[in-house]
Motif scaffolding. Structure first.
Motif, PDB file in Angstrom:
ATOM      1  N   ARG A 329     103.503 -20.344 -43.287  1.00 31.86           N
ATOM      2  CA  ARG A 329     104.855 -20.789 -43.634  1.00 31.86           C
ATOM      3  C   ARG A 329     105.730 -19.618 -44.062  1.00 31.86           C
ATOM      4  NH1 ARG A 329     102.150 -25.096 -46.319  1.00 31.86           N
ATOM      5  NH2 ARG A 329     102.525 -24.059 -48.310  1.00 31.86           N
ATOM      6  N   LEU A 330     105.153 -18.703 -44.825  1.00 27.20           N
ATOM      7  CA  LEU A 330     105.928 -17.582 -45.342  1.00 27.20           C
ATOM      8  C   LEU A 330     106.417 -16.665 -44.231  1.00 27.20           C
ATOM      9  CD1 LEU A 330     106.864 -15.892 -47.846  1.00 27.20           C
ATOM     10  CD2 LEU A 330     104.656 -14.701 -47.692  1.00 27.20           C
ATOM     11  N   LEU A 331     105.552 -16.384 -43.258  1.00 24.78           N
ATOM     12  CA  LEU A 331     105.865 -15.366 -42.254  1.00 24.78           C
ATOM     13  C   LEU A 331     106.017 -15.928 -40.837  1.00 24.78           C
ATOM     14  CD1 LEU A 331     103.470 -12.501 -43.429  1.00 24.78           C
ATOM     15  CD2 LEU A 331     105.913 -12.766 -43.895  1.00 24.78           C
ATOM     16  N   ASN A 332     105.915 -17.251 -40.702  1.00 25.48           N
ATOM     17  CA  ASN A 332     105.986 -17.861 -39.371  1.00 25.48           C
ATOM     18  C   ASN A 332     104.932 -17.240 -38.452  1.00 25.48           C
ATOM     19  OD1 ASN A 332     107.017 -19.727 -37.525  1.00 25.48           O
ATOM     20  ND2 ASN A 332     108.477 -18.250 -36.677  1.00 25.48           N
ATOM     21  N   TRP A 333     103.735 -17.105 -38.993  1.00 23.45           N
ATOM     22  CA  TRP A 333     102.601 -16.508 -38.269  1.00 23.45           C
ATOM     23  C   TRP A 333     101.746 -17.623 -37.697  1.00 23.45           C
ATOM     24  CZ3 TRP A 333      97.200 -16.186 -40.057  1.00 23.45           C
ATOM     25  CH2 TRP A 333      96.400 -15.377 -39.234  1.00 23.45           C
ATOM     26  N   TRP A 334     101.640 -17.651 -36.373  1.00 20.37           N
ATOM     27  CA  TRP A 334     100.873 -18.716 -35.714  1.00 20.37           C
ATOM     28  C   TRP A 334      99.860 -18.080 -34.751  1.00 20.37           C
ATOM     29  CZ3 TRP A 334     101.421 -23.002 -38.193  1.00 20.37           C
ATOM     30  CH2 TRP A 334     102.623 -23.234 -38.879  1.00 20.37           C
ATOM     31  N   PRO A 335      98.609 -17.930 -35.180  1.00 16.65           N
ATOM     32  CA  PRO A 335      97.591 -17.309 -34.329  1.00 16.65           C
ATOM     33  C   PRO A 335      97.458 -18.034 -32.986  1.00 16.65           C
ATOM     34  CG  PRO A 335      96.775 -17.597 -36.565  1.00 16.65           C
ATOM     35  CD  PRO A 335      98.066 -18.340 -36.488  1.00 16.65           C
ATOM     36  N   ARG A 336      97.277 -17.257 -31.940  1.00 20.87           N
ATOM     37  CA  ARG A 336      97.159 -17.808 -30.593  1.00 20.87           C
ATOM     38  C   ARG A 336      95.719 -17.972 -30.133  1.00 20.87           C
ATOM     39  NH1 ARG A 336     101.835 -14.404 -27.243  1.00 20.87           N
ATOM     40  NH2 ARG A 336     103.603 -15.004 -28.582  1.00 20.87           N
ATOM     41  N   ARG A 337      94.820 -17.205 -30.708  1.00 17.55           N
ATOM     42  CA  ARG A 337      93.436 -17.190 -30.220  1.00 17.55           C
ATOM     43  C   ARG A 337      92.527 -17.984 -31.155  1.00 17.55           C
ATOM     44  NH1 ARG A 337      92.442 -12.814 -26.599  1.00 17.55           N
ATOM     45  NH2 ARG A 337      90.333 -13.700 -26.456  1.00 17.55           N
ATOM     46  N   HIS A 338      91.803 -18.934 -30.562  1.00 22.13           N
ATOM     47  CA  HIS A 338      90.830 -19.746 -31.302  1.00 22.13           C
ATOM     48  C   HIS A 338      89.531 -19.838 -30.506  1.00 22.13           C
ATOM     49  CE1 HIS A 338      94.831 -21.024 -32.710  1.00 22.13           C
ATOM     50  NE2 HIS A 338      94.245 -21.240 -33.869  1.00 22.13           N
ATOM     51  N   ASP A 339      89.247 -18.793 -29.732  1.00 23.77           N
ATOM     52  CA  ASP A 339      88.162 -18.836 -28.759  1.00 23.77           C
ATOM     53  C   ASP A 339      86.970 -17.974 -29.152  1.00 23.77           C
ATOM     54  OD1 ASP A 339      89.493 -16.414 -28.535  1.00 23.77           O
ATOM     55  OD2 ASP A 339      89.421 -16.356 -26.344  1.00 23.77           O
ATOM     56  N   ILE A 340      86.633 -17.927 -30.425  1.00 21.88           N
ATOM     57  CA  ILE A 340      85.578 -17.031 -30.874  1.00 21.88           C
ATOM     58  C   ILE A 340      84.245 -17.313 -30.173  1.00 21.88           C
ATOM     59  CG2 ILE A 340      85.093 -18.469 -32.916  1.00 21.88           C
ATOM     60  CD1 ILE A 340      84.331 -15.844 -34.370  1.00 21.88           C
ATOM     61  N   LEU A 341      83.899 -18.578 -29.973  1.00 23.71           N
ATOM     62  CA  LEU A 341      82.614 -18.892 -29.350  1.00 23.71           C
ATOM     63  C   LEU A 341      82.598 -18.484 -27.882  1.00 23.71           C
ATOM     64  CD1 LEU A 341      81.900 -22.364 -30.994  1.00 23.71           C
ATOM     65  CD2 LEU A 341      81.067 -20.107 -31.689  1.00 23.71           C
ATOM     66  N   ASP A 342      83.678 -18.763 -27.164  1.00 28.93           N
ATOM     67  CA  ASP A 342      83.753 -18.359 -25.755  1.00 28.93           C
ATOM     68  C   ASP A 342      83.757 -16.842 -25.619  1.00 28.93           C
ATOM     69  OD1 ASP A 342      83.816 -20.987 -24.925  1.00 28.93           O
ATOM     70  OD2 ASP A 342      86.001 -21.080 -24.787  1.00 28.93           O
ATOM     71  N   ASP A 343      84.483 -16.164 -26.511  1.00 33.04           N
ATOM     72  CA  ASP A 343      84.579 -14.711 -26.416  1.00 33.04           C
ATOM     73  C   ASP A 343      83.226 -14.058 -26.672  1.00 33.04           C
ATOM     74  OD1 ASP A 343      86.125 -12.377 -25.948  1.00 33.04           O
ATOM     75  OD2 ASP A 343      86.151 -11.972 -28.103  1.00 33.04           O
ATOM     76  N   VAL A 344      82.474 -14.612 -27.626  1.00 37.26           N
ATOM     77  CA  VAL A 344      81.150 -14.069 -27.908  1.00 37.26           C
ATOM     78  C   VAL A 344      80.189 -14.364 -26.767  1.00 37.26           C
ATOM     79  CG1 VAL A 344      79.123 -14.303 -29.408  1.00 37.26           C
ATOM     80  CG2 VAL A 344      81.403 -14.103 -30.413  1.00 37.26           C
ATOM     81  N   GLU A 345      80.220 -15.577 -26.258  1.00 40.32           N
ATOM     82  CA  GLU A 345      79.264 -15.973 -25.228  1.00 40.32           C
ATOM     83  C   GLU A 345      79.514 -15.285 -23.887  1.00 40.32           C
ATOM     84  OE1 GLU A 345      77.842 -19.941 -22.726  1.00 40.32           O
ATOM     85  OE2 GLU A 345      78.967 -20.171 -24.606  1.00 40.32           O
ATOM     86  N   SER A 346      80.768 -15.236 -23.452  1.00 41.59           N
ATOM     87  CA  SER A 346      81.021 -14.771 -22.090  1.00 41.59           C
ATOM     88  C   SER A 346      82.280 -13.925 -21.953  1.00 41.59           C
ATOM     89  CB  SER A 346      81.144 -15.983 -21.148  1.00 41.59           C
ATOM     90  OG  SER A 346      82.167 -16.869 -21.595  1.00 41.59           O
ATOM     91  N   GLY A 347      82.802 -13.433 -23.064  1.00 42.64           N
ATOM     92  CA  GLY A 347      84.018 -12.641 -23.021  1.00 42.64           C
ATOM     93  C   GLY A 347      83.782 -11.180 -23.334  1.00 42.64           C
ATOM     94  N   SER A 348      84.447 -10.686 -24.369  1.00 45.60           N
ATOM     95  CA  SER A 348      84.458  -9.243 -24.616  1.00 45.60           C
ATOM     96  C   SER A 348      83.143  -8.697 -25.162  1.00 45.60           C
ATOM     97  CB  SER A 348      85.598  -8.899 -25.589  1.00 45.60           C
ATOM     98  OG  SER A 348      85.377  -9.455 -26.871  1.00 45.60           O
ATOM     99  N   TYR A 349      82.213  -9.586 -25.560  1.00 46.95           N
ATOM    100  CA  TYR A 349      80.928  -9.107 -26.095  1.00 46.95           C
ATOM    101  C   TYR A 349      79.808  -9.156 -25.063  1.00 46.95           C
ATOM    102  CZ  TYR A 349      83.334  -9.421 -30.525  1.00 46.95           C
ATOM    103  OH  TYR A 349      84.241  -9.246 -31.537  1.00 46.95           O
TER     104      TYR A 349
END
Length: 357
Positions: A329-349
Protein backbone atom coordinates in the motif's frame (compact mmCIF):
# COMPACT_ATOMS: atom_id res chain seq x y z
CA UNK A 1 20.14 10.26 -7.99
CA UNK A 2 23.70 9.25 -7.21
CA UNK A 3 23.37 5.95 -5.31
CA UNK A 4 26.11 3.88 -3.66
CA UNK A 5 25.37 0.16 -3.28
CA UNK A 6 27.31 -2.05 -0.88
CA UNK A 7 27.36 -5.69 -1.94
CA UNK A 8 26.88 -4.63 -5.56
CA UNK A 9 28.69 -7.71 -6.88
CA UNK A 10 26.38 -10.01 -4.92
CA UNK A 11 23.04 -11.59 -5.69
CA UNK A 12 20.73 -8.93 -4.25
CA UNK A 13 23.08 -5.98 -4.69
CA UNK A 14 23.73 -6.82 -8.32
CA UNK A 15 20.01 -6.97 -9.11
CA UNK A 16 19.36 -3.71 -7.25
CA UNK A 17 22.20 -1.97 -9.09
CA UNK A 18 20.83 -3.10 -12.45
CA UNK A 19 17.30 -1.84 -11.74
CA UNK A 20 18.52 1.49 -10.39
CA UNK A 21 20.74 1.98 -13.44
CA UNK A 22 17.89 1.04 -15.80
CA UNK A 23 15.78 3.78 -14.21
CA UNK A 24 18.33 6.49 -14.88
CA UNK A 25 20.23 6.63 -11.60
CA UNK A 26 24.00 6.95 -11.36
CA UNK A 27 25.05 3.79 -9.53
CA UNK A 28 28.28 3.36 -7.62
CA UNK A 29 29.38 0.09 -6.04
CA UNK A 30 31.63 -0.58 -3.09
CA UNK A 31 34.65 -2.65 -4.19
CA UNK A 32 37.28 -4.05 -1.85
CA UNK A 33 39.45 -5.50 -4.63
CA UNK A 34 40.43 -4.73 -8.21
CA UNK A 35 38.65 -7.91 -9.25
CA UNK A 36 35.39 -6.59 -7.80
CA UNK A 37 36.01 -3.18 -9.38
CA UNK A 38 36.46 -4.81 -12.79
CA UNK A 39 33.24 -6.78 -12.38
CA UNK A 40 31.35 -3.61 -11.46
CA UNK A 41 32.68 -1.68 -14.44
CA UNK A 42 31.52 -4.50 -16.73
CA UNK A 43 28.00 -3.97 -15.38
CA UNK A 44 28.08 -0.22 -15.83
CA UNK A 45 28.57 0.48 -12.14
CA UNK A 46 31.24 2.94 -10.98
CA UNK A 47 33.51 1.25 -8.40
CA UNK A 48 34.32 2.97 -5.11
CA UNK A 49 37.26 1.48 -3.22
CA UNK A 50 36.15 0.43 0.25
CA UNK A 51 35.58 -2.50 2.58
CA UNK A 52 32.29 -3.08 4.42
CA UNK A 53 34.29 -4.75 7.18
CA UNK A 54 36.47 -1.69 7.80
CA UNK A 55 34.25 1.01 9.36
CA UNK A 56 36.86 3.78 9.27
CA UNK A 57 37.77 3.12 5.66
CA UNK A 58 34.10 2.69 4.75
CA UNK A 59 33.23 6.07 6.20
CA UNK A 60 36.00 7.74 4.23
CA UNK A 61 34.92 6.02 1.02
CA UNK A 62 31.33 7.20 1.40
CA UNK A 63 32.35 10.77 2.19
CA UNK A 64 34.58 10.85 -0.89
CA UNK A 65 31.88 9.35 -3.14
CA UNK A 66 29.28 11.87 -1.89
CA UNK A 67 26.19 9.82 -2.82
CA UNK A 68 22.62 11.03 -2.47
CA UNK A 69 21.68 7.65 -1.00
CA UNK A 70 23.26 4.39 0.13
CA UNK A 71 21.69 0.97 -0.36
CA UNK A 72 23.37 -1.55 1.92
CA UNK A 73 22.99 -5.15 0.77
CA UNK A 74 26.33 -6.40 2.11
CA UNK A 75 26.55 -8.40 5.32
CA UNK A 76 29.27 -10.03 7.37
CA UNK A 77 26.64 -11.68 9.53
CA UNK A 78 26.51 -15.32 10.51
CA UNK A 79 26.34 -15.12 14.30
CA UNK A 80 26.04 -12.50 17.04
CA UNK A 81 29.62 -11.26 16.71
CA UNK A 82 29.55 -10.89 12.93
CA UNK A 83 26.10 -9.29 12.90
CA UNK A 84 27.56 -6.80 15.38
CA UNK A 85 30.16 -5.97 12.71
CA UNK A 86 27.28 -5.18 10.36
CA UNK A 87 26.05 -2.75 12.98
CA UNK A 88 29.46 -1.08 13.09
CA UNK A 89 29.46 -0.73 9.31
CA UNK A 90 25.97 0.77 9.29
CA UNK A 91 26.98 3.21 12.00
CA UNK A 92 29.88 4.32 9.79
CA UNK A 93 27.50 4.75 6.85
CA UNK A 94 25.15 6.90 8.93
CA UNK A 95 27.98 9.11 10.12
CA UNK A 96 29.40 9.50 6.62
CA UNK A 97 26.03 10.54 5.16
CA UNK A 98 25.92 13.48 7.56
CA UNK A 99 22.86 15.55 8.41
CA UNK A 100 21.58 16.29 4.92
CA UNK A 101 18.57 13.93 5.05
CA UNK A 102 20.15 11.46 2.63
CA UNK A 103 18.67 7.98 2.47
CA UNK A 104 20.15 4.82 3.93
CA UNK A 105 18.36 1.62 2.87
CA UNK A 106 19.47 -1.35 4.97
CA UNK A 107 18.95 -5.03 4.18
CA UNK A 108 17.82 -7.05 7.18
CA UNK A 109 15.97 -10.33 6.69
CA UNK A 110 12.93 -12.42 7.46
CA UNK A 111 14.99 -14.45 9.95
CA UNK A 112 14.35 -11.78 12.59
CA UNK A 113 10.92 -13.46 12.74
CA UNK A 114 12.36 -16.97 12.46
CA UNK A 115 10.80 -19.59 14.70
CA UNK A 116 11.72 -23.19 15.48
CA UNK A 117 8.75 -25.50 15.12
CA UNK A 118 10.27 -28.91 14.44
CA UNK A 119 8.81 -28.89 10.95
CA UNK A 120 5.24 -28.02 11.96
CA UNK A 121 3.22 -25.13 10.56
CA UNK A 122 2.84 -21.96 12.62
CA UNK A 123 -0.10 -19.56 12.54
CA UNK A 124 1.44 -16.19 13.35
CA UNK A 125 2.15 -13.84 10.44
CA UNK A 126 4.24 -10.79 11.35
CA UNK A 127 3.55 -7.37 9.87
CA UNK A 128 6.08 -4.61 9.28
CA UNK A 129 5.81 -3.15 12.77
CA UNK A 130 5.61 -6.28 14.91
CA UNK A 131 7.67 -6.03 18.11
CA UNK A 132 11.27 -7.30 17.97
CA UNK A 133 13.34 -9.11 19.04
CA UNK A 134 11.10 -12.12 19.56
CA UNK A 135 11.35 -13.58 23.07
CA UNK A 136 12.90 -17.07 23.48
CA UNK A 137 9.56 -18.68 24.31
CA UNK A 138 8.29 -17.51 20.90
CA UNK A 139 11.25 -18.29 18.62
CA UNK A 140 12.25 -21.50 20.47
CA UNK A 141 9.19 -22.87 22.32
CA UNK A 142 9.67 -25.89 24.55
CA UNK A 143 7.52 -27.95 22.20
CA UNK A 144 10.14 -27.57 19.44
CA UNK A 145 12.83 -29.20 21.61
CA UNK A 146 15.54 -26.95 20.21
CA UNK A 147 19.14 -27.60 21.21
CA UNK A 148 19.89 -24.99 23.91
CA UNK A 149 23.17 -23.85 22.31
CA UNK A 150 21.43 -23.41 18.96
CA UNK A 151 18.58 -21.44 20.52
CA UNK A 152 20.99 -19.19 22.42
CA UNK A 153 23.14 -18.56 19.36
CA UNK A 154 20.19 -17.81 17.10
CA UNK A 155 18.60 -15.49 19.65
CA UNK A 156 21.84 -13.54 20.14
CA UNK A 157 22.36 -13.23 16.38
CA UNK A 158 18.85 -11.90 15.75
CA UNK A 159 19.14 -9.52 18.69
CA UNK A 160 22.24 -8.02 17.05
CA UNK A 161 20.35 -7.82 13.75
CA UNK A 162 17.47 -5.97 15.36
CA UNK A 163 19.88 -3.55 17.03
CA UNK A 164 21.18 -2.65 13.56
CA UNK A 165 17.63 -2.10 12.32
CA UNK A 166 17.02 0.29 15.21
CA UNK A 167 20.21 2.16 14.44
CA UNK A 168 19.09 2.64 10.83
CA UNK A 169 15.64 3.83 11.88
CA UNK A 170 16.80 6.17 14.65
CA UNK A 171 15.87 9.80 14.26
CA UNK A 172 18.58 12.10 12.97
CA UNK A 173 19.97 13.58 9.81
CA UNK A 174 19.66 10.36 7.77
CA UNK A 175 16.44 8.96 6.32
CA UNK A 176 16.73 5.33 7.39
CA UNK A 177 14.73 2.53 5.76
CA UNK A 178 14.81 -1.21 6.54
CA UNK A 179 14.03 -3.95 4.01
CA UNK A 180 13.33 -7.51 5.18
CA UNK A 181 13.36 -9.89 2.20
CA UNK A 182 11.84 -13.33 2.43
CA UNK A 183 13.36 -16.38 0.77
CA UNK A 184 14.80 -14.87 -2.41
CA UNK A 185 14.82 -16.93 -5.59
CA UNK A 186 15.30 -16.52 -9.33
CA UNK A 187 17.96 -16.51 -12.06
CA UNK A 188 19.57 -19.59 -10.54
CA UNK A 189 20.73 -17.71 -7.45
CA UNK A 190 19.67 -17.49 -3.79
CA UNK A 191 21.03 -18.27 -0.36
CA UNK A 192 18.45 -20.89 0.59
CA UNK A 193 17.55 -22.72 -2.64
CA UNK A 194 21.12 -23.94 -3.34
CA UNK A 195 21.21 -25.31 0.22
CA UNK A 196 18.11 -27.42 -0.41
CA UNK A 197 19.54 -28.61 -3.73
CA UNK A 198 22.86 -29.56 -2.10
CA UNK A 199 21.06 -31.47 0.65
CA UNK A 200 18.90 -33.24 -1.93
CA UNK A 201 21.90 -34.31 -4.00
CA UNK A 202 23.60 -35.60 -0.85
CA UNK A 203 20.57 -37.67 0.17
CA UNK A 204 19.38 -38.60 -3.32
CA UNK A 205 16.01 -36.88 -2.84
CA UNK A 206 14.52 -33.75 -1.30
CA UNK A 207 14.74 -33.29 2.46
CA UNK A 208 12.94 -31.08 4.96
CA UNK A 209 12.82 -30.74 8.72
CA UNK A 210 10.26 -33.07 10.27
CA UNK A 211 6.89 -33.04 8.53
CA UNK A 212 7.98 -30.18 6.26
CA UNK A 213 4.92 -28.08 7.07
CA UNK A 214 7.11 -25.11 8.04
CA UNK A 215 6.09 -22.02 6.05
CA UNK A 216 8.29 -19.26 4.65
CA UNK A 217 7.55 -16.13 2.66
CA UNK A 218 9.33 -15.85 -0.70
CA UNK A 219 10.09 -13.22 -3.34
CA UNK A 220 11.60 -13.27 -6.82
CA UNK A 221 14.87 -11.35 -7.11
CA UNK A 222 13.45 -9.06 -9.84
CA UNK A 223 10.46 -8.08 -7.70
CA UNK A 224 12.75 -7.51 -4.72
CA UNK A 225 15.05 -5.26 -6.75
CA UNK A 226 12.02 -3.21 -7.78
CA UNK A 227 11.10 -2.82 -4.10
CA UNK A 228 14.54 -1.40 -3.38
CA UNK A 229 14.12 1.11 -6.21
CA UNK A 230 10.80 2.24 -4.78
CA UNK A 231 12.36 2.44 -1.32
CA UNK A 232 15.12 4.76 -2.55
CA UNK A 233 12.80 6.93 -4.62
CA UNK A 234 9.62 7.07 -2.54
CA UNK A 235 9.71 5.51 0.94
CA UNK A 236 9.55 7.96 3.84
CA UNK A 237 12.11 7.96 6.61
CA UNK A 238 11.48 5.28 9.21
CA UNK A 239 9.84 2.84 6.79
CA UNK A 240 10.08 -0.89 7.41
CA UNK A 241 9.41 -2.85 4.22
CA UNK A 242 8.68 -6.55 3.85
CA UNK A 243 9.82 -8.13 0.60
CA UNK A 244 7.51 -11.14 0.29
CA UNK A 245 5.21 -12.09 -2.57
CA UNK A 246 3.70 -15.34 -1.28
CA UNK A 247 4.30 -18.34 0.95
CA UNK A 248 5.52 -21.90 0.44
CA UNK A 249 5.97 -24.90 2.71
CA UNK A 250 9.41 -26.41 2.89
CA UNK A 251 7.95 -29.80 1.96
CA UNK A 252 6.61 -28.28 -1.30
CA UNK A 253 9.98 -26.74 -1.98
CA UNK A 254 11.82 -29.98 -1.21
CA UNK A 255 9.50 -31.84 -3.59
CA UNK A 256 10.24 -29.33 -6.38
CA UNK A 257 13.96 -29.80 -5.77
CA UNK A 258 13.46 -33.56 -5.82
CA UNK A 259 11.76 -33.40 -9.21
CA UNK A 260 14.54 -31.14 -10.50
CA UNK A 261 17.24 -33.69 -9.62
CA UNK A 262 15.22 -36.58 -11.08
CA UNK A 263 13.95 -38.10 -7.82
CA UNK A 264 10.26 -37.93 -8.83
CA UNK A 265 9.27 -35.57 -6.04
CA UNK A 266 10.28 -37.97 -3.27
CA UNK A 267 11.10 -36.24 0.02
CA UNK A 268 12.19 -37.28 3.49
CA UNK A 269 11.69 -35.65 6.85
CA UNK A 270 14.97 -35.48 8.77
CA UNK A 271 16.09 -34.07 12.10
CA UNK A 272 17.78 -30.74 12.61
CA UNK A 273 21.27 -32.24 12.86
CA UNK A 274 20.98 -33.54 9.30
CA UNK A 275 19.52 -30.26 8.06
CA UNK A 276 22.58 -28.52 9.50
CA UNK A 277 24.86 -30.85 7.58
CA UNK A 278 26.10 -32.68 10.67
CA UNK A 279 27.29 -36.25 10.29
CA UNK A 280 29.09 -38.86 12.38
CA UNK A 281 30.42 -37.78 15.78
CA UNK A 282 29.26 -34.17 15.31
CA UNK A 283 25.67 -35.26 14.75
CA UNK A 284 25.83 -37.70 17.67
CA UNK A 285 27.26 -35.02 19.97
CA UNK A 286 24.58 -32.57 18.87
CA UNK A 287 21.83 -35.04 19.75
CA UNK A 288 23.40 -36.14 23.04
CA UNK A 289 23.86 -32.59 24.34
CA UNK A 290 20.34 -31.44 23.46
CA UNK A 291 19.17 -31.72 27.06
CA UNK A 292 21.93 -29.58 28.54
CA UNK A 293 20.87 -26.98 31.12
CA UNK A 294 20.83 -23.49 29.62
CA UNK A 295 23.52 -22.29 32.03
CA UNK A 296 25.95 -24.99 30.83
CA UNK A 297 24.97 -24.48 27.18
CA UNK A 298 25.82 -20.81 27.51
CA UNK A 299 29.34 -21.66 28.75
CA UNK A 300 29.91 -24.24 26.01
CA UNK A 301 28.53 -22.14 23.18
CA UNK A 302 31.80 -20.39 22.25
CA UNK A 303 33.83 -23.58 22.54
CA UNK A 304 31.49 -25.65 20.35
CA UNK A 305 30.59 -23.55 17.31
CA UNK A 306 28.26 -24.98 14.66
CA UNK A 307 29.89 -26.53 11.58
CA UNK A 308 30.57 -24.43 8.47
CA UNK A 309 27.42 -24.05 6.41
CA UNK A 310 25.12 -24.72 9.36
CA UNK A 311 23.58 -21.27 8.99
CA UNK A 312 22.22 -22.17 5.56
CA UNK A 313 20.67 -25.37 6.88
CA UNK A 314 19.17 -23.47 9.76
CA UNK A 315 17.68 -20.87 7.42
CA UNK A 316 15.70 -23.54 5.54
CA UNK A 317 14.46 -25.09 8.80
CA UNK A 318 12.85 -22.02 10.38
CA UNK A 319 9.33 -20.72 10.00
CA UNK A 320 9.39 -17.19 8.57
CA UNK A 321 5.93 -15.76 7.96
CA UNK A 322 5.69 -12.08 7.03
CA UNK A 323 2.92 -9.86 5.74
CA UNK A 324 3.76 -7.24 3.11
CA UNK A 325 0.35 -5.56 2.95
CA UNK A 326 1.53 -2.26 4.41
CA UNK A 327 4.57 -2.28 2.12
CA UNK A 328 2.39 -2.75 -0.95
CA UNK A 329 0.00 0.00 0.00
CA UNK A 330 2.78 2.41 0.89
CA UNK A 331 4.79 2.01 -2.32
CA UNK A 332 2.26 0.51 -4.76
CA UNK A 333 4.55 -2.52 -5.01
CA UNK A 334 2.89 -5.51 -6.65
CA UNK A 335 5.18 -8.53 -7.20
CA UNK A 336 4.69 -10.23 -10.56
CA UNK A 337 6.42 -13.55 -9.92
CA UNK A 338 4.84 -16.29 -7.81
CA UNK A 339 6.43 -19.25 -9.58
CA UNK A 340 9.02 -20.43 -7.07
CA UNK A 341 8.11 -24.11 -7.42
CA UNK A 342 8.12 -24.06 -11.22
CA UNK A 343 11.36 -22.08 -11.32
CA UNK A 344 13.09 -24.54 -9.00
CA UNK A 345 11.76 -27.62 -10.75
CA UNK A 346 12.23 -26.68 -14.39
CA UNK A 347 13.37 -23.07 -14.65
CA UNK A 348 16.52 -21.21 -13.72
CA UNK A 349 17.80 -23.91 -11.32
CA UNK A 350 17.68 -26.76 -13.83
CA UNK A 351 20.84 -28.82 -13.41
CA UNK A 352 22.08 -26.65 -10.52
CA UNK A 353 24.91 -28.36 -8.65
CA UNK A 354 24.96 -31.44 -10.90
CA UNK A 355 28.31 -33.19 -11.21
CA UNK A 356 29.97 -32.65 -14.56
CA UNK A 357 31.01 -35.58 -16.73
Amino acid sequence: MRILVSGATGYIGGAVSRVLRDHGHDVLGLARSERSATALRARGVVPVAGDFGDPAGLSGAVRAAAPDAVVSTASLGNDASTFAKDRDAVSALRDALGDDRKKLVFTSGSAVFGTFSGGAATETVHDEYAALPLPPEVYAPASAKVHPMLALGFGAAMKARVETERLVLAAGGVQGIVVRPGLVYGHGGSFDVPTLISLARTHGHGVHLGAGATIQGYVHIDDLAELYRLAVESAPAGSVLHGVAGEVTLRELAAAVSRMIGADGRTEGVDLARMLGMTGPAAAGFRLTRRLPVSLARRLQAALPPPPGAGAGLSVSLGKRLSAESTRRLLNWWPRRHDILDDVESGSYAGFGAAED
